[in-house]
Motif scaffolding. Structure first.
Motif, PDB file in Angstrom:
ATOM      1  N   GLN A  23       0.812  -1.218   0.000  1.00  0.00           N
ATOM      2  CA  GLN A  23       0.000   0.000   0.000  1.00  0.00           C
ATOM      3  C   GLN A  23       0.845   1.268   0.000  1.00  0.00           C
ATOM      4  OE1 GLN A  23      -3.457  -0.318  -0.239  1.00  0.00           O
ATOM      5  NE2 GLN A  23      -2.749  -2.407  -0.580  1.00  0.00           N
ATOM      6  N   LEU A  24       2.154   1.114   0.096  1.00  0.00           N
ATOM      7  CA  LEU A  24       3.058   2.257   0.190  1.00  0.00           C
ATOM      8  C   LEU A  24       3.785   2.526  -1.117  1.00  0.00           C
ATOM      9  CD1 LEU A  24       4.645   1.470   3.658  1.00  0.00           C
ATOM     10  CD2 LEU A  24       3.425   3.582   3.092  1.00  0.00           C
ATOM     11  N   THR A  25       3.947   3.800  -1.450  1.00  0.00           N
ATOM     12  CA  THR A  25       4.791   4.156  -2.584  1.00  0.00           C
ATOM     13  C   THR A  25       6.263   4.030  -2.183  1.00  0.00           C
ATOM     14  OG1 THR A  25       4.565   6.470  -1.939  1.00  0.00           O
ATOM     15  CG2 THR A  25       3.145   5.689  -3.709  1.00  0.00           C
ATOM     16  N   TRP A  26       6.541   3.971  -0.903  1.00  0.00           N
ATOM     17  CA  TRP A  26       7.885   3.777  -0.338  1.00  0.00           C
ATOM     18  C   TRP A  26       7.826   2.531   0.545  1.00  0.00           C
ATOM     19  CZ3 TRP A  26      12.018   6.998  -1.399  1.00  0.00           C
ATOM     20  CH2 TRP A  26      11.709   8.142  -2.139  1.00  0.00           C
ATOM     21  N   PRO A  27       7.842   1.318  -0.038  1.00  0.00           N
ATOM     22  CA  PRO A  27       7.678   0.072   0.719  1.00  0.00           C
ATOM     23  C   PRO A  27       8.690  -0.128   1.840  1.00  0.00           C
ATOM     24  CG  PRO A  27       7.646  -0.361  -1.638  1.00  0.00           C
ATOM     25  CD  PRO A  27       7.994   1.077  -1.464  1.00  0.00           C
ATOM     26  N   VAL A  28       9.844   0.514   1.749  1.00  0.00           N
ATOM     27  CA  VAL A  28      10.870   0.372   2.784  1.00  0.00           C
ATOM     28  C   VAL A  28      10.368   0.901   4.137  1.00  0.00           C
ATOM     29  CG1 VAL A  28      11.993   2.593   2.308  1.00  0.00           C
ATOM     30  CG2 VAL A  28      13.342   0.692   3.218  1.00  0.00           C
ATOM     31  N   LEU A  29       9.308   1.695   4.133  1.00  0.00           N
ATOM     32  CA  LEU A  29       8.760   2.245   5.376  1.00  0.00           C
ATOM     33  C   LEU A  29       7.842   1.271   6.112  1.00  0.00           C
ATOM     34  CD1 LEU A  29       7.936   5.869   4.173  1.00  0.00           C
ATOM     35  CD2 LEU A  29       9.877   5.116   5.571  1.00  0.00           C
ATOM     36  N   ALA A  30       7.487   0.160   5.484  1.00  0.00           N
ATOM     37  CA  ALA A  30       6.536  -0.772   6.096  1.00  0.00           C
ATOM     38  C   ALA A  30       7.049  -1.338   7.416  1.00  0.00           C
ATOM     39  CB  ALA A  30       6.200  -1.902   5.132  1.00  0.00           C
ATOM     40  N   LYS A  31       8.292  -1.786   7.441  1.00  0.00           N
ATOM     41  CA  LYS A  31       8.821  -2.416   8.656  1.00  0.00           C
ATOM     42  C   LYS A  31       8.904  -1.433   9.826  1.00  0.00           C
ATOM     43  CE  LYS A  31      12.074  -5.873  10.064  1.00  0.00           C
ATOM     44  NZ  LYS A  31      12.911  -6.933   9.541  1.00  0.00           N
ATOM     45  N   PRO A  32       9.471  -0.220   9.649  1.00  0.00           N
ATOM     46  CA  PRO A  32       9.479   0.711  10.778  1.00  0.00           C
ATOM     47  C   PRO A  32       8.075   1.160  11.191  1.00  0.00           C
ATOM     48  CG  PRO A  32      10.523   1.710   8.845  1.00  0.00           C
ATOM     49  CD  PRO A  32      10.246   0.277   8.527  1.00  0.00           C
ATOM     50  N   MET A  33       7.173   1.221  10.229  1.00  0.00           N
ATOM     51  CA  MET A  33       5.795   1.593  10.537  1.00  0.00           C
ATOM     52  C   MET A  33       5.167   0.541  11.458  1.00  0.00           C
ATOM     53  SD  MET A  33       2.753   2.387   7.799  1.00  0.00           S
ATOM     54  CE  MET A  33       3.546   3.831   7.115  1.00  0.00           C
ATOM     55  N   LEU A  34       5.333  -0.709  11.107  1.00  0.00           N
ATOM     56  CA  LEU A  34       4.776  -1.784  11.934  1.00  0.00           C
ATOM     57  C   LEU A  34       5.469  -1.857  13.293  1.00  0.00           C
ATOM     58  CD1 LEU A  34       4.256  -4.490   9.195  1.00  0.00           C
ATOM     59  CD2 LEU A  34       2.491  -3.211  10.421  1.00  0.00           C
ATOM     60  N   GLY A  35       6.764  -1.594  13.319  1.00  0.00           N
ATOM     61  CA  GLY A  35       7.471  -1.551  14.598  1.00  0.00           C
ATOM     62  C   GLY A  35       6.923  -0.475  15.518  1.00  0.00           C
ATOM     63  N   ALA A  36       6.635   0.689  14.955  1.00  0.00           N
ATOM     64  CA  ALA A  36       6.058   1.777  15.755  1.00  0.00           C
ATOM     65  C   ALA A  36       4.679   1.403  16.275  1.00  0.00           C
ATOM     66  CB  ALA A  36       5.985   3.054  14.910  1.00  0.00           C
ATOM     67  N   MET A  76       6.632  12.779   5.640  1.00  0.00           N
ATOM     68  CA  MET A  76       5.235  12.355   5.616  1.00  0.00           C
ATOM     69  C   MET A  76       5.008  11.123   6.484  1.00  0.00           C
ATOM     70  SD  MET A  76       3.685  14.691   4.022  1.00  0.00           S
ATOM     71  CE  MET A  76       4.886  15.779   4.767  1.00  0.00           C
ATOM     72  N   TYR A  77       6.033  10.280   6.601  1.00  0.00           N
ATOM     73  CA  TYR A  77       5.971   9.135   7.512  1.00  0.00           C
ATOM     74  C   TYR A  77       5.767   9.637   8.950  1.00  0.00           C
ATOM     75  CZ  TYR A  77       7.798   5.338  10.430  1.00  0.00           C
ATOM     76  OH  TYR A  77       7.966   4.388  11.415  1.00  0.00           O
ATOM     77  N   ILE A  78       6.525  10.638   9.330  1.00  0.00           N
ATOM     78  CA  ILE A  78       6.425  11.189  10.685  1.00  0.00           C
ATOM     79  C   ILE A  78       5.079  11.881  10.886  1.00  0.00           C
ATOM     80  CG2 ILE A  78       7.370  12.931  12.260  1.00  0.00           C
ATOM     81  CD1 ILE A  78      10.148  12.168  11.044  1.00  0.00           C
ATOM     82  N   HIS A  79       4.679  12.718   9.927  1.00  0.00           N
ATOM     83  CA  HIS A  79       3.389  13.410  10.053  1.00  0.00           C
ATOM     84  C   HIS A  79       2.229  12.420  10.103  1.00  0.00           C
ATOM     85  CE1 HIS A  79       4.547  17.592   9.887  1.00  0.00           C
ATOM     86  NE2 HIS A  79       5.345  17.347   8.854  1.00  0.00           N
ATOM     87  N   GLY A  80       2.268  11.416   9.241  1.00  0.00           N
ATOM     88  CA  GLY A  80       1.203  10.414   9.238  1.00  0.00           C
ATOM     89  C   GLY A  80       1.161   9.618  10.529  1.00  0.00           C
TER      90      GLY A  80
END
Length: 122
Positions: A23-36, A76-80
Motif C-alpha cells: 500500500q506504500l509508494t515507499w515500501p521500505v517504510l513498512a517495517k518501521p511503521m509496523l514496529g512503531a 510524511m511518515y512522521i506526520h502520518g
C-alpha cells in the motif's frame, strides 16, 4: 456504509509487512511503521488495528509519491504517524463538559490570583 469485523492481525508477521508495503509508494517504510505500531500497542489499553496502519500508509503514499525525494517520504511518515497516534488517543474526547468548564475556571482563578501578587498572567 458497512463496517466489517476482521480478526486482529499480528503485526510481526511477514504477511503484515507485505500487506502494508503493498500500500506504500515507499515500501521500505513498512517495517518501521509496523514496529512503531507494535510499540504503541504495548503502551495502551486500546491497540491500533490494521485500519489505522493502512490509513497511515495511504497518507504517506498520497503525500509522498514514488517520484518524491526520500526526505519528503520521511517527513510524511512522521506526520502520518503523529496523525494516527494522536487520533487514536482521542484528543481529550474523554473530558465531559463539566470537567472542561471546571478546568477553565480553575485556570482563570489561578491567573487572577497570580495577577493579584503583581505577576502578569500568561
Amino acid at each position: 456504509f458497512t463496517e466489517i469485523w476482521v480478526e486482529a492481525i499480528d503485526f510481526a508477521t511477514v504477511e503484515a509487512e507485505n500487506l502494508v508495503a503493498s500500500q506504500l509508494t515507499w515500501p521500505v517504510l513498512a517495517k518501521p511503521m509496523l514496529g512503531a505500531i507494535m510499540w504503541f500497542n504495548r503502551q495502551v489499553l486500546h491497540p491500533l488495528t490494521i485500519r489505522e496502519v493502512l490509513g497511515w500508509a495511504a497518507f504517506v503514499s498520497g503525500t509522498a509519491p514514488s517520484g518524491a525525494e526520500g526526505s519528503r517520504a520521511a517527513e510524511m511518515y512522521i506526520h502520518g504517524g503523529c496523525m494516527v497516534l494522536v487520533d487514536s488517543l482521542g484528543l481529550g474526547n474523554q473530558l465531559v463538559g463539566q470537567e472542561a468548564s471546571a478546568a477553565a475556571e480553575a485556570e482563570t482563578r489561578a491567573e487572577v490570583a497570580g495577577s493579584d501578587k503583581g505577576r502578569k498572567p500568561c
